[in-house]
Design a protein around this motif. Sequence first.
Motif: not given
Length: 484
Positions: A190, A195, A192, A250, A269
């Motif tokens: 996946q 941020r 991510r 990830e 990661c």
Amino acid sequence: APAYGGERFPVRIEVRNVHATRTLAAVRVNVRLGVTGPDSDDGSGSDGDSARDADKETPWLLMLDTESAPKQHLELECGELEPQAVRVLSVFVQFPTAALHGAGRDAAPTADVAVLKCTVCDDTGDETASAQASIPVVQPLYAEIEPLLPAQMPKDTRPDAPGSEHSFRRAVRVRLGNAGPWDVQIERVQLRPARLDARSVVEVRVAGAALAHEASVVRAGATQDHVFWLDIQARDLVRMPETVWPGTLEVQWQREQQKDAQGGTITTCLWLPAQRLLRRCVQVDLDAPATCTVGQPFALNYRVLNATRLAHTVEAAMHASDIFVFAGARRSTLTLLPGHSTHLRFNVVPLVANSGESVWAQLPRLDVRLAPAKRPLSGVQSPAQSVQAMTPPPTRERSSVVLDAAAAQRRVQALAGVDGSLSPGLAAACSDMLAECELDEATGAESDFADSDIEDLPVEVSAADVSDEVVRYDSTLVFCLPSA
């Protein structure tokens, strides 16, 4: 050997009684992180009760079929051994791994070596024999990322249209590789998003994924592709950066030969490098269905957007097609202000499909180009107008945005949302990576042009300040179904 970072590596210890009499024996096992070489202090005076209170980079020992806490030092009982008898003991070595790794293949290998020392003691506690093994530790996974235009994507995977006037949907292909030397079982992959803080001009979200191979085996030296769609929301189209952080890949995986062992899955990661996903130019994208049916009309909605600091005149021409007929303006001339967009809508009807079969059909083509720049009107131009039209936007020197190593590492940790350590390769590259991306964002976000200045910019400017590039993100094919 070698072992993979993060996994529980099984170690088999064989103890043989070479004496002619029975003996009681015990084995002291110690592990440390080091390099192949002479024995060093094994720290046997330490109780090693818990791995949680020590350095995260230290390998740990675990007993098989127990739930005891990992330790650096274990004492294993062999019991009474007959002459020439052999007793086999087994332990797991838990290898350390960084919380965040660089994605590049050159960052995957590490120079870590776990040194395992075994010492045999008799019933009096005296050491009678010892052996040492060095186990290299490598990080097998790496990733390569590249942006995809709709024409580069497989026909059966098409990104949808952007959700709003200030959003962009971009596709990226992530090629996950296994540097080896062992095959790995991929359980889940996946992406991510990074941020980004409130100061950022853009916000990134994952809109979907395609071509993902989960619960599949990646052979040593092989790769597998994953396609992700990113929704990029720009707060200011004129000041948005061209390079964007995709985020962290990830991956949950385990070694293929040990997929049924006690160790379980490992989570790695990988920090993906910034990509040029946005462009400060005139661009075209399309909202259209993925499939159509012969005889049933559907809509094509083209968005033409001006993401530059200058106004542009755009000429659009819709071309006829052998398979489709359309209703709408065949030719249009539009003036787009900086940071503005317009929509060109057409109703389309597919006429026939090939012999009544479902086929991929070429959509009617909308050609979009910038109109030639006009010459300035004759007359005397004021000095203020001359400076405003001829002076390019200010730039920012690279040295003013480069961070020191510690600050750069903290910045990457914040972007990735991790609290743990960075791999050595990633930690060393943080400053250079941030300098490239932060420079682009700073140049776009901290221009000396205010909103009022942009609105007052004249349409007729120097040819050196005008980009004649039109970037297209529209699809050209649709899957056409025969009529019922």
